[in-house]
Design an enzyme around this catalytic site. Structure first.
Site, PDB file in Angstrom:
ATOM      1  N   LEU A  33       0.832  -1.216   0.000  1.00 14.10           N
ATOM      2  CA  LEU A  33       0.000   0.000   0.000  1.00 14.10           C
ATOM      3  C   LEU A  33       0.863   1.262   0.000  1.00 14.10           C
ATOM      4  O   LEU A  33       0.770   2.105   0.886  1.00 14.10           O
ATOM      5  CB  LEU A  33      -0.981  -0.011   1.187  1.00 14.10           C
ATOM      6  CG  LEU A  33      -1.954  -1.187   1.231  1.00 14.10           C
ATOM      7  CD1 LEU A  33      -2.907  -1.069   2.423  1.00 14.10           C
ATOM      8  CD2 LEU A  33      -2.741  -1.316  -0.068  1.00 14.10           C
ATOM      9  N   LEU A  79       3.755  -8.594  -9.553  1.00 20.74           N
ATOM     10  CA  LEU A  79       3.619  -7.275 -10.202  1.00 20.74           C
ATOM     11  C   LEU A  79       4.122  -6.132  -9.337  1.00 20.74           C
ATOM     12  O   LEU A  79       4.318  -5.022  -9.842  1.00 20.74           O
ATOM     13  CB  LEU A  79       2.154  -6.981 -10.546  1.00 20.74           C
ATOM     14  CG  LEU A  79       1.471  -7.858 -11.581  1.00 20.74           C
ATOM     15  CD1 LEU A  79       0.662  -8.953 -10.885  1.00 20.74           C
ATOM     16  CD2 LEU A  79       0.560  -7.058 -12.505  1.00 20.74           C
ATOM     17  N   THR A 130       8.179  -5.091 -18.356  1.00 19.74           N
ATOM     18  CA  THR A 130       7.849  -4.023 -19.296  1.00 19.74           C
ATOM     19  C   THR A 130       8.658  -4.127 -20.585  1.00 19.74           C
ATOM     20  O   THR A 130       9.768  -4.681 -20.587  1.00 19.74           O
ATOM     21  CB  THR A 130       8.141  -2.657 -18.618  1.00 19.74           C
ATOM     22  OG1 THR A 130       8.097  -1.628 -19.588  1.00 19.74           O
ATOM     23  CG2 THR A 130       9.523  -2.634 -17.982  1.00 19.74           C
ATOM     24  N   GLU A 132      10.077  -1.651 -21.760  1.00 22.26           N
ATOM     25  CA  GLU A 132      11.136  -0.641 -21.643  1.00 22.26           C
ATOM     26  C   GLU A 132      12.516  -1.258 -21.414  1.00 22.26           C
ATOM     27  O   GLU A 132      13.527  -0.598 -21.606  1.00 22.26           O
ATOM     28  CB  GLU A 132      10.814   0.345 -20.517  1.00 22.26           C
ATOM     29  CG  GLU A 132       9.528   1.092 -20.779  1.00 22.26           C
ATOM     30  CD  GLU A 132       9.352   2.297 -19.871  1.00 22.26           C
ATOM     31  OE1 GLU A 132      10.340   2.939 -19.518  1.00 22.26           O
ATOM     32  OE2 GLU A 132       8.193   2.576 -19.519  1.00 22.26           O
ATOM     33  N   ALA A 159      16.049  -0.062 -16.021  1.00 20.86           N
ATOM     34  CA  ALA A 159      17.225  -0.837 -15.600  1.00 20.86           C
ATOM     35  C   ALA A 159      16.866  -1.736 -14.419  1.00 20.86           C
ATOM     36  O   ALA A 159      17.307  -2.887 -14.342  1.00 20.86           O
ATOM     37  CB  ALA A 159      18.371   0.103 -15.231  1.00 20.86           C
ATOM     38  N   LYS A 161      13.888  -2.970 -13.765  1.00 23.78           N
ATOM     39  CA  LYS A 161      13.027  -4.063 -14.258  1.00 23.78           C
ATOM     40  C   LYS A 161      13.870  -5.078 -15.047  1.00 23.78           C
ATOM     41  O   LYS A 161      13.640  -6.280 -14.962  1.00 23.78           O
ATOM     42  CB  LYS A 161      11.901  -3.512 -15.133  1.00 23.78           C
ATOM     43  CG  LYS A 161      10.866  -2.685 -14.389  1.00 23.78           C
ATOM     44  CD  LYS A 161      10.094  -3.461 -13.327  1.00 23.78           C
ATOM     45  CE  LYS A 161       9.179  -4.511 -13.896  1.00 23.78           C
ATOM     46  NZ  LYS A 161       8.311  -5.110 -12.829  1.00 23.78           N
TER      47      LYS A 161
HETATM   48  P1  NAD Z   1       1.370   0.638  -9.880  1.00 21.65           P
HETATM   49  O1  NAD Z   1       2.414   1.626  -9.458  1.00 21.65           O
HETATM   50  O2  NAD Z   1       0.017   1.129 -10.239  1.00 21.65           O
HETATM   51  O3  NAD Z   1       1.162  -0.457  -8.732  1.00 21.65           O
HETATM   52  C1  NAD Z   1       2.250  -1.027  -8.050  1.00 21.65           C
HETATM   53  C2  NAD Z   1       1.724  -1.708  -6.811  1.00 21.65           C
HETATM   54  O4  NAD Z   1       2.842  -2.339  -6.151  1.00 21.65           O
HETATM   55  C3  NAD Z   1       1.091  -0.738  -5.798  1.00 21.65           C
HETATM   56  O5  NAD Z   1      -0.137  -1.247  -5.330  1.00 21.65           O
HETATM   57  C4  NAD Z   1       2.118  -0.659  -4.696  1.00 21.65           C
HETATM   58  O6  NAD Z   1       1.556  -0.433  -3.396  1.00 21.65           O
HETATM   59  C5  NAD Z   1       2.783  -2.023  -4.771  1.00 21.65           C
HETATM   60  N1  NAD Z   1       4.148  -1.979  -4.233  1.00 21.65           N
HETATM   61  C6  NAD Z   1       5.122  -1.084  -4.542  1.00 21.65           C
HETATM   62  N2  NAD Z   1       6.219  -1.321  -3.814  1.00 21.65           N
HETATM   63  C7  NAD Z   1       5.936  -2.415  -3.042  1.00 21.65           C
HETATM   64  C8  NAD Z   1       6.672  -3.159  -2.089  1.00 21.65           C
HETATM   65  N3  NAD Z   1       7.935  -2.813  -1.755  1.00 21.65           N
HETATM   66  N4  NAD Z   1       6.087  -4.233  -1.508  1.00 21.65           N
HETATM   67  C9  NAD Z   1       4.818  -4.592  -1.835  1.00 21.65           C
HETATM   68  N5  NAD Z   1       4.058  -3.903  -2.695  1.00 21.65           N
HETATM   69  C10 NAD Z   1       4.622  -2.833  -3.314  1.00 21.65           C
HETATM   70  O7  NAD Z   1       2.024  -0.178 -11.070  1.00 21.65           O
HETATM   71  P2  NAD Z   1       1.337  -0.800 -12.365  1.00 21.65           P
HETATM   72  O8  NAD Z   1       1.310   0.227 -13.428  1.00 21.65           O
HETATM   73  O9  NAD Z   1       0.094  -1.490 -11.976  1.00 21.65           O
HETATM   74  O10 NAD Z   1       2.448  -1.878 -12.781  1.00 21.65           O
HETATM   75  C11 NAD Z   1       2.405  -3.189 -12.210  1.00 21.65           C
HETATM   76  C12 NAD Z   1       3.547  -4.000 -12.792  1.00 21.65           C
HETATM   77  O11 NAD Z   1       3.427  -4.068 -14.205  1.00 21.65           O
HETATM   78  C13 NAD Z   1       4.925  -3.416 -12.503  1.00 21.65           C
HETATM   79  O12 NAD Z   1       5.798  -4.486 -12.218  1.00 21.65           O
HETATM   80  C14 NAD Z   1       5.313  -2.719 -13.796  1.00 21.65           C
HETATM   81  O13 NAD Z   1       6.711  -2.695 -13.965  1.00 21.65           O
HETATM   82  C15 NAD Z   1       4.637  -3.615 -14.809  1.00 21.65           C
HETATM   83  N6  NAD Z   1       4.258  -2.959 -16.072  1.00 21.65           N
HETATM   84  C16 NAD Z   1       3.540  -1.791 -16.064  1.00 21.65           C
HETATM   85  C17 NAD Z   1       3.153  -1.220 -17.281  1.00 21.65           C
HETATM   86  C18 NAD Z   1       2.312   0.040 -17.324  1.00 21.65           C
HETATM   87  O14 NAD Z   1       2.055   0.555 -18.416  1.00 21.65           O
HETATM   88  N7  NAD Z   1       1.829   0.549 -16.205  1.00 21.65           N
HETATM   89  C19 NAD Z   1       3.506  -1.825 -18.481  1.00 21.65           C
HETATM   90  C20 NAD Z   1       4.241  -3.015 -18.450  1.00 21.65           C
HETATM   91  C21 NAD Z   1       4.610  -3.585 -17.239  1.00 21.65           C
END
Ligand code: NAD
Length: 349
Positions: A33, A79, A130, A132, A159, A161
Site C-alpha cells: 500500500l 507485479l 515491461t 522498456e 534498468a 526491471k
Molecule cells: P502501480 O504503481 O500502479 O502499482 C504497483 C503496486 O505495487 C502498488 O499497489 C504498490 O503499493 C505495490 N508496491 C510497490 N512497492 C511495493 C513493495 N515494496 N512491496 C509490496 N508492494 C509494493 O504499477 P502498475 O502500473 O500497476 O504496474 C504493475 C507492474 O506491471 C509493474 O511491475 C510494472 O513494472 C509492470 N508494467 C507496467 C506497465 C504500465 O504501463 N503501467 C507496463 C508493463 C509492465
C-alpha cells in the site's frame, strides 16, 4: 488455482485480481500500500470468499515466508514494483530496493516454499515486466521488440526491471524454479493512478489546465487496454509454457501528440459545440532526460501459441477510459491530492 498476486492494489495488479476472481481462481493479494496503491481498486471483490489481502512489503523476507506458509499458493504473479519513470529519475533508490531486492526476496521465498512443498509440478512464478527493458527503437515500423531482442534499458526504472528479469531467469537456470515472464507495452484504462499520462491529460483538460507534452510530442508508444493486459497475464499463468517469455502489446503505436489529440477529440464531443477544443491546452515542455524515441511490441508469440487477442481497439479503449474518469471522480479526486500528482506529463503509462 490459488494465486499469490503481488501489487494487487495497484493499477494493473487490481485488474488481474478482479479478473482472476471472475475466472474462478482464489487470490491472495500482497501489497505494501504505497502511494500508488488504492484498495478501492479491488472493492468489488474484497468480500468474496476466494479473496484474501496481506499488507506486506516485498523488501521484508520474513513477511514473505510467513505469507507463503500461511496461504500455500499454487502460483505467483509478481507485479509489485515502483512503476513511474519520472519518479525513478528524481529518486532511483526505491526502484533499486523494491524492483531488484524485492524481486530477489520474492524469488528466494518462492524457492524455499516450492522446495519445502516437494517441488509440486504445477507451481509457477510469473514475473510481470515491461517493454522498456529493450531500450529505444528507430522510427522504422518494420522493427519491433521480440522476445529475443537484447536488453538495453536506459532509465533507472527500466534498468531495475531488466535486473529483476535477469534474476528471474537466473533462478530458473540455476535452481530450476519454474518461471514464466511477460514484457508488456504501455497500459491505460480504469483505476490508472492520476500521475500517469492518460489520466493527467483527461483531468488537466477538464480542469482547464495546460496539457504539458515532453519535447515535440514525437515519442512513439504502443498502448494496451489494462483489461486486455490482465487477460493476457491470466492466459500465461493458466497455459503459458514454463521457462518462456511472452511479449504483450496492442499493436497500437501512437506518438504522444497523436494520443493526446485523440483524447482531446473524445473529450470535445462531450462539451457544447461552440466551446473550442481541449487541444488548445496542449503545451510543449522540456524533454525528459534519456527519453526513449519509440517502443513497439511484436506480440506474435502470445497470439499464435496461446491464442490471446486484445478485445478493444485503442480508440474504443480510450473512449471507455474517458467515460470511466468522468463517472468516477470520487475515486480520482482524493488520489490527485497525493504529493506531486498531475504536475508533469509522463510518457510511460
Ligand atoms: P502501480 O504503481 O500502479 O502499482 C504497483 C503496486 O505495487 C502498488 O499497489 C504498490 O503499493 C505495490 N508496491 C510497490 N512497492 C511495493 C513493495 N515494496 N512491496 C509490496 N508492494 C509494493 O504499477 P502498475 O502500473 O500497476 O504496474 C504493475 C507492474 O506491471 C509493474 O511491475 C510494472 O513494472 C509492470 N508494467 C507496467 C506497465 C504500465 O504501463 N503501467 C507496463 C508493463 C509492465
Amino acid at each position: 488455482m490459488k494465486l499469490l498476486i503481488t501489487g494487487g492494489a495497484g493499477f494493473i495488479g487490481s485488474a488481474v485480481v478482479r479478473q482472476a476472481i471472475a475466472r474462478g481462481h482464489a487470490v491472495v493479494n500482497l501489497d505494501a500500500l504505497t502511494y500508488a496503491a488504492c484498495l478501492d481498486n479491488v472493492a468489488s471483490v474484497a468480500d468474496h470468499s476466494a479473496y484474501a489481502f496481506e499488507e506486506a512489503d516485498i523488501r521484508d523476507r520474513a513477511a514473505l515466508d510467513r505469507i507463503f506458509a500461511a496461504h500455500a499458493p499454487d502460483a505467483v504473479m509478481h507485479l509489485a514494483a515502483e512503476s513511474h519513470v519520472d519518479r525513478s529519475i528524481d529518486g532511483p533508490g526505491d526502484f533499486i530496493e523494491t524492483n531488484i531486492t524485492g524481486t530477489f526476496n520474492m524469488l528466494e521465498a518462492a524457492r524455499a516454499y516450492w522446495m519445502r512443498a516437494g517441488k509440486p509440478a504445477g507451481f509457477r512464478f510469473h514475473h510481470i515486466s515491461t517493454d522498456e527493458v529493450f531500450g529505444s527503437l528507430p522510427a522504422d515500423p518494420a522493427v519491433q521488440f521480440t522476445e529475443t531482442t537484447p536488453y538495453d534499458p536506459r532509465s533507472p526504472y527500466s534498468a531495475s526491471k531488466a535486473a529483476s528479469d535477469h534474476l528471474v531467469r537466473a533462478w530458473a537456470e540455476t535452481y530450476g524454479l519454474p518461471v514464466v515472464l511477460t514484457n508488456c507495452s504501455n497500459n491505460y484504462g480504469p483505476f490508472h493512478f492520476p500521475e500517469k499520462l492518460i489520466p493527467v491529460v483527461i483531468l488537466n483538460a477538464l480542469a482547464g489546465k495546460p496539457l504539458p507534452i515532453y519535447g515535440d510530442g514525437s515519442n512513439i508508444r504502443d498502448w494496451l487496454y489494462v483489461e486486455d493486459h490482465a487477460d493476457a497475464l491470466l492466459t500465461v499463468i493458466e497455459k503459458g509454457e514454463l521457462g518462456r517469455s511472452y511479449n504483450i502489446g496492442g499493436e497500437n503505436e501512437r506518438t504522444n501528440l497523436e494520443l493526446v489529440k485523440t483524447l482531446c477529440a473524445i473529450l470535445d464531443e462531450k462539451r457544447p459545440k461552440d466551446s473550442g477544443s481541449y487541444a488548445d491546452q496542449i503545451t510543449f515542455v522540456t524533454d525528459r532526460p534519456g527519453h526513449d524515441a519509440r517502443y513497439a511490441i511484436d506480440p506474435s508469440r502470445i497470439r499464435e501459441e496461446l491464442g490471446w487477442r486484445p478485445s478493444v481497439t485503442v480508440e474504443e479503449g480510450l473512449a471507455l477510459t474517458v467515460q470511466w474518469y468522468l463517472d468516477n471522480e470520487a475515486w480520482w479526486r482524493p488520489l490527485q491530492a497525493r504529493a506531486g500528482v498531475g504536475q508533469r506529463l509522463g510518457t510511460k503509462a
